[in-house]
Design an enzyme around this catalytic site. Structure first.
Site, PDB file in Angstrom:
ATOM      1  CB  CYS A  91      -0.962  -0.071   1.185  1.00 17.58           C
ATOM      2  SG  CYS A  91      -2.362   1.047   1.138  1.00 17.58           S
ATOM      3  CB  THR A  92       0.527   4.579   1.555  1.00 20.52           C
ATOM      4  OG1 THR A  92       0.150   4.165   2.866  1.00 20.52           O
ATOM      5  CG2 THR A  92      -0.707   4.917   0.729  1.00 20.52           C
TER       6      THR A  92
END
Length: 192
Positions: free
Chosen positions: A103-104
Site C-alpha cells: 500500500c502506501t
C-alpha cells in the site's frame, strides 16, 4: 532467512497482518526452511494501528537481528517527513535487505530514495503522489505488485498477501508458495 514486519502508529492492519500470516505460516509449517518472522517497531510498547487494533512488536530497531527482508506497510503519512524513519529504511536497504512494501508503504520507500528510476505501485488513491516523492519513478497502476530485484512494492491491502506469496516463491519455490496458499486457504477470487 530473517524477515521483519514493520509496525508503527497508524499502520494499516491488513497491510502487515496479511503478509505476516503468509510468512509466519511458512515459518511455522516448514521449519526446516529456516525462516524466522517477527514484527518490529522503533520502540517497545503498544502500537495502535489504523483501525484501532493494538499490538506489541516482537523487536525494536535496536534489538532486531540483521534483516534479510523488510515488509513495510502503509498507513499514516508522518513517516514521509520523519528523518529517523527514512534513515533507518536507507540503512536496511544499504545492508542488503530485500525491501518490500504494501500500500502506501511505497511512499516511504520513495521518500527514502529507494524507488528512484524504478517501476513501483501503491494504493490506487496515492498513485498520483508516488512519483512526486522521488526521481523518475515509473508508476504501474494496474500491477498488484512490482518486483525490481531489491525492492518489491505491492498495491493496497490484499495485494500484500499476493506479494508475500510471491516472496515465498522467490525465496524458496513456487511449490512452497502453493503449499502456503493452500494452508491459509487463500482464494484470490473475490466473492462479490
Amino acid at each position: 532467512m530473517i524477515i521483519g514486519v514493520a509496525l508503527f502508529e497508524g499502520a494499516e492492519e491488513l497491510d502487515w497482518a496479511g503478509p505476516w500470516e503468509v510468512l509466519a505460516a511458512w515459518a511455522e509449517q516448514w521449519p526446516d526452511d529456516g525462516v524466522r518472522v517477527f514484527t518490529l517497531a522503533r520502540e517497545d510498547g503498544p502500537i495502535t494501528c489504523a483501525k484501532g487494533l493494538r499490538v506489541l512488536p516482537h523487536e525494536t530497531w535496536e534489538t532486531a537481528p540483521p534483516l534479510d527482508v523488510l515488509v513495510y506497510p502503509g498507513g499514516t503519512r508522518k513517516e514521509l517527513a520523519d528523518a529517523a524513519v527514512l534513515d533507518w529504511i536507507r540503512g536496511q536497504a544499504g545492508n542488503g535487505a530485500l525491501m518490500t512494501s504494501v500500500c502506501t508503504g511505497s511512499l516511504v520507500y520513495a521518500a527514502a530514495g529507494l524507488l528512484d528510476g524504478k517501476p513501483a505501485t501503491t494504493h490506487w488513491g496515492s498513485l498520483d503522489l508516488l512519483p512526486t516523492l522521488g526521481k523518475e519513478i515509473e508508476v504501474r497502476p494496474d500491477d498488484r505488485f512490482v518486483d525490481t530485484g531489491q525492492v518489491i512494492t505491492a498495491a493496497g491491502v490484499s495485494a500484500g498477501i499476493d506479494m508475500a506469496l510471491h516472496l515465498v516463491a522467490r525465496l524458496h519455490s513456487p511449490e512452497r508458495a502453493r503449499e502456503v496458499r493452500r494452508y491459509i486457504q487463500y482464494d484470490p477470487e473475490p466473492p462479490v
